[in-house]
Design an enzyme around this catalytic site. Structure first.
Site, PDB file in Angstrom:
ATOM      1  NE  ARG A 188      -4.764   9.661   2.132  1.00 23.67           N
ATOM      2  CZ  ARG A 188      -3.765   8.797   2.244  1.00 23.67           C
ATOM      3  NH1 ARG A 188      -3.385   8.073   1.205  1.00 23.67           N
ATOM      4  NH2 ARG A 188      -3.109   8.676   3.398  1.00 23.67           N
ATOM      5  CE1 TYR A 196      -6.252  19.127   4.946  1.00 23.79           C
ATOM      6  CE2 TYR A 196      -6.855  19.723   7.171  1.00 23.79           C
ATOM      7  CZ  TYR A 196      -7.017  19.861   5.809  1.00 23.79           C
ATOM      8  OH  TYR A 196      -7.947  20.736   5.336  1.00 23.79           O
ATOM      9  CD  GLU A 197      -7.829  12.576   5.342  1.00 18.89           C
ATOM     10  OE1 GLU A 197      -7.524  11.548   4.725  1.00 18.89           O
ATOM     11  OE2 GLU A 197      -8.557  12.579   6.345  1.00 18.89           O
ATOM     12  N   GLY A 198      -2.454  12.627   4.923  1.00 18.23           N
ATOM     13  CA  GLY A 198      -1.295  12.076   4.222  1.00 18.23           C
ATOM     14  C   GLY A 198      -0.563  13.169   3.466  1.00 18.23           C
ATOM     15  CD  GLN A 233      -2.092  11.546  -0.424  1.00 17.76           C
ATOM     16  OE1 GLN A 233      -2.652  10.756  -1.183  1.00 17.76           O
ATOM     17  NE2 GLN A 233      -2.445  11.724   0.832  1.00 17.76           N
TER      18      GLN A 233
END
Lengths: 603, 603
Positions: free
Chosen positions: B296, B440-442, B447
């Protein structure tokens, strides 16, 4: 892929209940045809056309784009057929003078037509939109012969029009225009120069294209005071309005853009093209800007259109997509997960879009009332009053609503998660398309300077003070508050609105004082001042909508859930959107030093 | 078109002067090779590679995109050659374990490499970036045999890797994963299912691709506790690491996306593909998430990279483009108009970008210090402390910097006016590319829940309180304030920073109390809380940078204009960016009722 559904309920709530268009129209002798039945029929027909013809070619239009070959531009599949239906339906002349073939219906109704078309397919709407700019210019500044030559076909839609302002070296700063106009022996002019960013500058939808072009006469003063306006047809027009030879105005290329790809943005090369002076010599900019406010209001719509699309799609997705469980306990235990609409942050994004699209639409329709006055007011006094109010509200609507339309489109995409980034769903096209709206027709920065520099400072705050007074007297209006059965309920809107409106007035005085000491204060404060003004204006709209909804609930009329939704959205707006003014008001009062103290070399 | 120039001065200011990497590295026995000379040489080499090889194929990569045909993916022209140079340069193993062919240099140095590559060409950087995710997973959870089989080639870069998590029905909610893993007789597993959004899932850059795949064993518990992790190579690997037969993991298509078009986003169909369990059964999610924070943080970089590109381009344009005159009087009377950098609103946009990119870079490098501790700390205690701090800072950096990177990219485009909308200038590609980073990646929402729900609420605010204490003791540090020759000057940063940090602590307590009464408060407050936290963290960074700049000016060392620029930008940040927390703090304390009272049907 997104299929547009015209939000007729929301449109009718505004025109029937909040702004009472019927009563408003009754005050215009020329609007006698705009009966409620007629208005309803037009809305229904327009919705059908937009949903069934324009929306289905929106995504394919983006994918295909316009094709350029040997000076010709081909619009995407289906555009020509949809445009022909538009002409057959007589849509182009809806709000145009009956003398030249129009239907003479209100400007405000034309805006609603543009809204539906723009939501369904903004790129398509650019072609007739630009024509309207040319038509307005010709009807106001043209000779009777020019009107007779060009307007009937433009109003019919078989010809289209453009506005040719920008050149490579200048967009905002039109004083730098270099295109030349040299007199011919026959009273016409030879126009030579290159124009860029000409929307609808070349295409295959109409038989002829009528360009309105800014150019300089020989020995014209330099800068903005030496620019004249010319009509340059793609095909010259004979005495009986028949098409003659091709004029040497050639499309050199079309731009490869981020979005609105189905709208052709042309580079036009004028190589001694025959042009006809319209309006007085060297007064071209003034003439061009007569309809600047209406054109900009049309662009403000793009923010609302994009927000509507984003909201429609992301709401459906949020009800459908199952992911995680509500933190306050499972809401749909029978499903593998809860639909994401249960999550507070998804609701925040949906409600932000809803508040913006419905509040933005109200701002546009409210401003449309003054466009009606400006263009069709029966007396000079009414027209002037309309123009003044329109001039104040337009930069706010244009910049604020296009910025918020971008925000809404972005939130709509965010709700889709990674899927929003994939073309298939249409959300990224919506974001790409709307992005142009805070650039063209004057960037957000230019609108902000227009508002604070011209509409507020030059006017010593008079027009804005009148508007603030209107809001304050609304807040004190007995029929809204004291006599209202919902007095207490309305207080949660009226009290903060009155407070903020009063502060707005104070801020104007304080900014005016600061500007006297430092002219850079105008530019430093302008964008925050504009956004601040936008949020208060939208708060006024939400108070009016909530008031109407309370009244309707009291009367027990219509869809009560619809009205309750309006009140809840108004509350959301006041609780979660309006607080943004805290930061904007602080920033707009901040000294320009924070911007100016850094040297160019230190950037 | 934008040509990237690595901002070496800014990078060195942070690593040499602000964060003193040399001293930091000296505390790690394994970083003995990371001498200042070595670090400098790497920065220079990396800059050269990025400027000369990656930047020139960024725009063409977007235009060409990846091509899919019969299961194969072809990357755009020049990608294969540039990737070969990457392999030859040994860049993939820069910060990886020496035992498997890496150079064992610090993680924080790897981040700087990723920053330069990502600025020059984010799409390209995705391929080695995903490999690193697979390498980290294998080195931590793999058996010694798995490490020996896969890591040397991955570290070399001749093989690449992926992370296969998402399926059509689930991205965030991985408990819904359906891909099946059925034991084979030989100890391997037959993997069957379909994965989507697999970055670098298929391409022509490497001989083999090693997929790390989430799947369910037979009779595994439902939900997140029944998911295991598997290694699935594209080509099976023999005992001597030679490539054997093609495994039935086939690319079904690649996505047509808004941006990062040169990065192949694959649909992968596993049809009984041979896979190998990695890590314990049913603990796949925990294993996958070991390196979630570092992944992240790598994504947070994308915000900084895009902001850097936007700033470099729009600054050059603002100095070059002539339009209108300064309201406070002509600045360049010899030119036809002033360059737009004289206008306060253009400066506002430029300084916002500058404050974000330099402040964001500082946040990344600061966080990188804890990535070093987490991964290469000599003791368990150091590693745990690093992990805790990294865990706190990562969601802030990821969501806040990608949102602000998007804002910067958008402002960069805005400075170009209509030209920003044209592909030629590269500004719209930059905006399209960065848009993925908050998805993406949360997503930003995820987050924010990670920060407020997990890192703050579950931890009862302990880690965050430690961080706040660090900021408060920095503000009281005599060497920063009392003993500092610039004591008075620093007060304009230290005083508001201490005040806001103290308020931050109070807000946490108040939110925790509110959450006890209403669980929906977490989701309702989360994004505003995260953004609020981001602005304070960045304010801390700007105070540190200003302090360093004052010290350097006092010492009369180096480029004094550079240091003055830092101080002026810090002041801009405190005067015009930090005030955004007023609105965020109000909103994060607002009752969830404004979000929850509306029924699903009333949307």
């Amino acid at each position: 892929m997104h299929q547009y559904k015209a939000p007729i309920d929301n449109i009718k709530f505004l025109i029937d209940d909040v702004f009472k268009f019927e009563k408003h129209y009754a005050s215009f002798p020329s609007y006698e045809d705009a009966s409620p039945d007629m208005v309803d029929a037009i809305l229904q027909e327009c919705a059908k056309y937009c949903e069934n013809e324009l929306s289905p070619i929106n995504q394919s239009g983006d994918k295909e784009g316009c094709k350029f070959k040997d000076g010709d531009v081909t619009t995407p599949s289906g555009f020509k057929e949809a445009y022909n239906m538009y002409v057959e339906g007589g849509w182009q002349g809806l709000s145009f003078d009956t003398e030249y073939g129009g239907q003479g219906l209100p400007q405000s109704l034309g805006l609603i037509k543009s809204e539906m078309m723009g939501s369904a397919n903004w790129s398509f709407g650019m072609y007739p939109g630009l024509s309207l700019g040319a038509m307005n210019t010709i009807i106001t500044h043209g000779t009777e012969q020019q009107k007779q030559t060009y307007l009937p076909k433009l109003t019919e839609g078989t010809w289209s029009g453009t506005m040719c302002l920008t050149e490579a070296q200048c967009g905002t700063d039109l004083g730098q225009v270099r295109t030349k106009a040299v007199p011919n022996d026959d009273g016409s002019f030879a126009i030579t120069g290159s124009k860029i960013f000409i929307s609808a500058g070349e295409h295959d939808l109409t038989e002829n294209i009528i360009h309105i072009v800014l150019a300089r006469l020989p020995n014209a003063p330099s800068g903005t005071r030496g620019i004249s306006l010319f009509i340059v047809p793609k095909f010259n027009v004979g005495e009986n309005n028949e098409l003659l030879e091709r004029n040497p105005v050639l499309c050199g290329s079309i731009e490869d853009k981020m979005g609105i790809k189905a709208s052709a943005t042309a580079v036009l090369n004028f190589d001694g093209a025959k042009g006809f002076l319209i309006g007085p010599e060297n007064k071209g900019l003034e003439c061009m800007f007569t309809f600047m406010n209406t054109a900009r209001l049309g662009t403000a719509l793009q923010g609302v259109c994009a927000a509507e699309n984003a909201y429609q799609s992301s709401l459906a997705y949020a009800k459908d997509r199952l992911s995680m469980r509500s933190l306050s306990g499972k809401k749909y235990p029978e499903k593998v997960a809860d639909p994401i609409i249960v999550h507070p942050d998804v609701r925040r994004m949906l409600l932000t879009q809803k508040a913006i699209v419905e509040g933005g639409r109200a701002m546009i329709y409210y401003t449309g009332l003054f466009a009606d006055q400006f263009i069709n007011g029966a007396t000079e006094e009414v027209r002037q009053k309309g123009d003044d109010k329109l001039g104040l509200l337009t930069p706010i609507a244009k910049a604020f609503l296009t910025e918020l339309g971008f925000e809404s489109s972005n939130l709509g995409m965010q709700i889709f998660g990674g899927h929003g980034y994939i073309k298939e769903w249409g959300m990224e096209q919506n974001l790409r398309d709307v992005r142009i709206s805070s650039l063209y027709e004057g960037t957000t920065g230019i609108q902000a300077l227009d508002l604070l520099g011209r509409k507020v400072m030059l006017d010593r705050g008079k027009q804005l003070s009148l508007f603030i007074k209107e809001i304050l007297s609304y807040c004190k209006d007995k029929s809204v508050v004291s006599n209202n059965p919902h007095k207490k309920q309305m207080n949660k809107f009226i009290v903060p609105l009155a407070k903020e409106a009063a502060k707005w007035q104070l801020y104007i005085y304080r900014i005016m004082l600061k500007v006297r000491k430092d002219r850079d204060m105008v530019g430093a404060a302008s964008v925050d001042f504009l956004m601040y003004s936008g949020y208060i204006t939208m708060a006024y709209m939400w108070a009016k909508m909530a008031q109407t909804a309370y009244e309707k609930i009291e009367q027990g009329e219509g869809d009560l859930e619809f009205y309750r939704s309006k009140i809840k959205t108004a509350r959301f707006y006041y609780e979660r959107i309006l607080p943004r003014i805290d930061t904007h008001s602080k920033l707009m009062m901040t000294s320009p030093a924070s911007l100016m103290r850094i040297n160019e070399d230190q950037f």
